[in-house]
Enzyme design. Structure first.
Site, PDB file in Angstrom:
ATOM      1  N   ARG A   1       0.807  -1.218   0.000  1.00 15.09           N
ATOM      2  CA  ARG A   1       0.000   0.000   0.000  1.00 15.09           C
ATOM      3  C   ARG A   1       0.843   1.272   0.000  1.00 15.09           C
ATOM      4  O   ARG A   1       0.306   2.372   0.191  1.00 15.09           O
ATOM      5  CB  ARG A   1      -0.951   0.000   1.191  1.00 15.09           C
ATOM      6  CG  ARG A   1      -0.297   0.190   2.512  1.00 15.09           C
ATOM      7  CD  ARG A   1      -1.112  -0.187   3.723  1.00 15.09           C
ATOM      8  NE  ARG A   1      -2.521   0.070   3.725  1.00 15.09           N
ATOM      9  CZ  ARG A   1      -3.372  -0.521   4.588  1.00 15.09           C
ATOM     10  NH1 ARG A   1      -2.901  -1.377   5.479  1.00 15.09           N
ATOM     11  NH2 ARG A   1      -4.651  -0.238   4.554  1.00 15.09           N
TER      12      ARG A   1
ATOM     13  N   LYS B   1     -17.310  -5.039  20.710  1.00 14.27           N
ATOM     14  CA  LYS B   1     -17.366  -6.356  20.071  1.00 14.27           C
ATOM     15  C   LYS B   1     -16.396  -7.287  20.795  1.00 14.27           C
ATOM     16  O   LYS B   1     -15.342  -6.863  21.244  1.00 14.27           O
ATOM     17  CB  LYS B   1     -17.005  -6.215  18.595  1.00 14.27           C
ATOM     18  CG  LYS B   1     -18.027  -5.394  17.797  1.00 14.27           C
ATOM     19  CD  LYS B   1     -17.506  -4.965  16.445  1.00 14.27           C
ATOM     20  CE  LYS B   1     -16.554  -3.792  16.567  1.00 14.27           C
ATOM     21  NZ  LYS B   1     -16.152  -3.220  15.259  1.00 14.27           N
TER      22      LYS B   1
ATOM     23  N   ASP C   1     -16.529  -5.571  10.519  1.00 14.34           N
ATOM     24  CA  ASP C   1     -17.065  -4.598   9.559  1.00 14.34           C
ATOM     25  C   ASP C   1     -18.543  -4.850   9.292  1.00 14.34           C
ATOM     26  O   ASP C   1     -19.341  -3.915   9.195  1.00 14.34           O
ATOM     27  CB  ASP C   1     -16.288  -4.666   8.240  1.00 14.34           C
ATOM     28  CG  ASP C   1     -14.792  -4.523   8.424  1.00 14.34           C
ATOM     29  OD1 ASP C   1     -14.363  -3.880   9.400  1.00 14.34           O
ATOM     30  OD2 ASP C   1     -14.040  -5.073   7.587  1.00 14.34           O
TER      31      ASP C   1
END
Length: 300
Positions: A101, A222, A255
Site C-alpha cells: 500500500r 465487540k 465490519d
C-alpha cells in the site's frame, strides 16, 4: 434521504479460493461496512464512500465497482498514484494479511479535504483507526477537524478504533491518535481483544467506560465469540453472539457487525436490538470466504 458516508481506504483484495487460486475483489474495513450498509439499507438511505484513488486502470475499475454496488464514490483522483493491495492467508478460519500500500492514493484522502460532502443533520459519518493510521499527521488533524465540524451540524459521527499496530510507528502514536479520534465520536465500536492488548483494559466494561469518558454517548464493545457489551449513558447490556459451528473466514466480521448495527439503529431500533442485528449479520458472513458476502446468498 439519509446519507451514510464512510471514509477510508478501499483496496484490491486477493482472497483464497477452495482450489488454491486467488480471487480478486475490492475491500477494506470502512468500505466493507459501506458495502454491507448498501445491501441492508432501504432506498431512503444513500451510501457514499470518501477516499482517493489513482488515475490508472485498476483505480477506474474500483470506482466502477463502487457504482455498480450502489455506492456513491466521493473520490479524489491523484495523478501518478494507484490503490493499495492486500492478500489474505487463512488457517482454521483465522486470517492474516500481507499488504502492498505504499503507493496508495488513499493516504492523501485528507490532503485537500473540505467540509464532508453531502452530510447534514441525522446523517452518519463513519471512519476507523485504519483511516487514521494511513494518513500523515496533518491529514489526521484535518480529518478530525472536518468530522468535528460535521458533528456540530448534527451529523452522527461513528468511529471504529480497529487497532492495527503495524500501520503505526509505535504503540504510543497509535494510542494517541485513537484517543483523539474517539473524542469526535458520538458512537464508538471497539473490539475488546485489540483494546485489552494495547490499552490494557481488564474487561469489555473497562473498554466501554474509557470511550464513554472520552465523550461517546454510545459504545458497543465487540468481543469475538463472547458477548458484546452495549453501553449507552450509564446503562450497560450484554448481547450474546450467534452460534457458528463452522467458521470459514473471519475477514470482515467486525465490519459487517458495524453495518448490521448501524442500519438497525438508523432504522429506529434501540441499541441492544441493533447489536443483535450486528451479531446476526456477522455470524452469516464468517461462514463464507472473503470480505464481501451477500447476506442473501444461500448458506450465508
Amino acid at each position: 434521504m439519509q446519507r451514510f458516508l464512510a471514509i477510508g481506504e478501499c483496496m484490491v483484495e486477493m482472497a483464497p479460493a477452495d482450489d488454491g487460486r486467488y480471487i480478486m475483489g475490492f475491500a477494506g474495513d470502512t468500505f466493507n461496512t459501506a458495502w454491507y450498509m448498501r445491501r441492508l439499507a432501504g432506498p431512503g438511505t444513500e451510501v457514499a464512500y470518501l477516499s482517493a484513488i489513482g488515475d490508472d486502470a485498476i483505480s477506474a475499475r474500483m470506482e466502477d465497482f463502487m457504482r455498480t454496488a450502489g455506492i456513491v464514490p466521493e473520490l479524489s483522483v491523484r495523478p501518478g498514484r494507484t490503490v493499495g493491495l492486500y492478500l489474505i492467508s487463512l488457517e482454521n478460519g483465522e486470517r492474516s494479511f500481507s499488504y502492498w500500500r505504499n503507493s496508495s492514493a488513499a493516504r492523501s484522502l485528507a490532503e485537500d479535504l473540505g467540509p464532508l460532502p453531502g452530510v447534514g443533520e441525522a446523517d452518519i459519518a463513519f471512519f476507523s483507526g485504519i483511516t487514521m493510521a494511513i494518513l500523515p499527521d496533518a491529514g489526521r488533524r484535518r480529518l478530525l477537524d472536518r468530522l468535528a465540524e460535521a458533528r456540530e451540524r448534527g451529523v452522527r459521527v461513528v468511529f471504529d478504533p480497529n487497532l492495527r499496530p503495524r500501520l503505526w510507528s509505535d504503540g504510543e502514536e497509535m494510542r494517541h491518535w485513537i484517543t483523539q479520534a474517539a473524542r469526535v465520536g458520538d458512537i464508538v465500536l471497539p473490539s475488546f481483544d485489540d483494546e485489552a492488548g494495547h490499552f490494557g483494559d481488564a474487561d469489555p466494561a473497562a473498554t466501554a467506560a474509557r470511550y464513554a469518558d472520552l465523550g461517546a454517548g454510545l459504545v458497543v464493545v465487540k468481543n469475538g465469540d463472547g458477548p458484546a457489551l452495549v453501553r449507552e449513558g450509564e446503562e450497560t447490556v450484554e448481547i450474546a453472539p450467534h452460534r457458528v459451528d463452522t467458521v470459514v473466514d473471519t475477514t470482515a466480521a467486525g465490519d459487517s457487525f458495524n453495518a448490521g448495527f448501524l442500519n438497525a439503529l438508523a432504522g429506529g431500533e434501540d441499541a441492544p436490538a441493533a447489536a443483535r442485528a450486528g451479531c446476526a449479520l456477522s455470524a452469516r458472513v464468517i461462514r463464507n470466504r472473503g470480505a464481501l458476502v451477500d447476506p442473501a446468498t444461500p448458506g450465508a
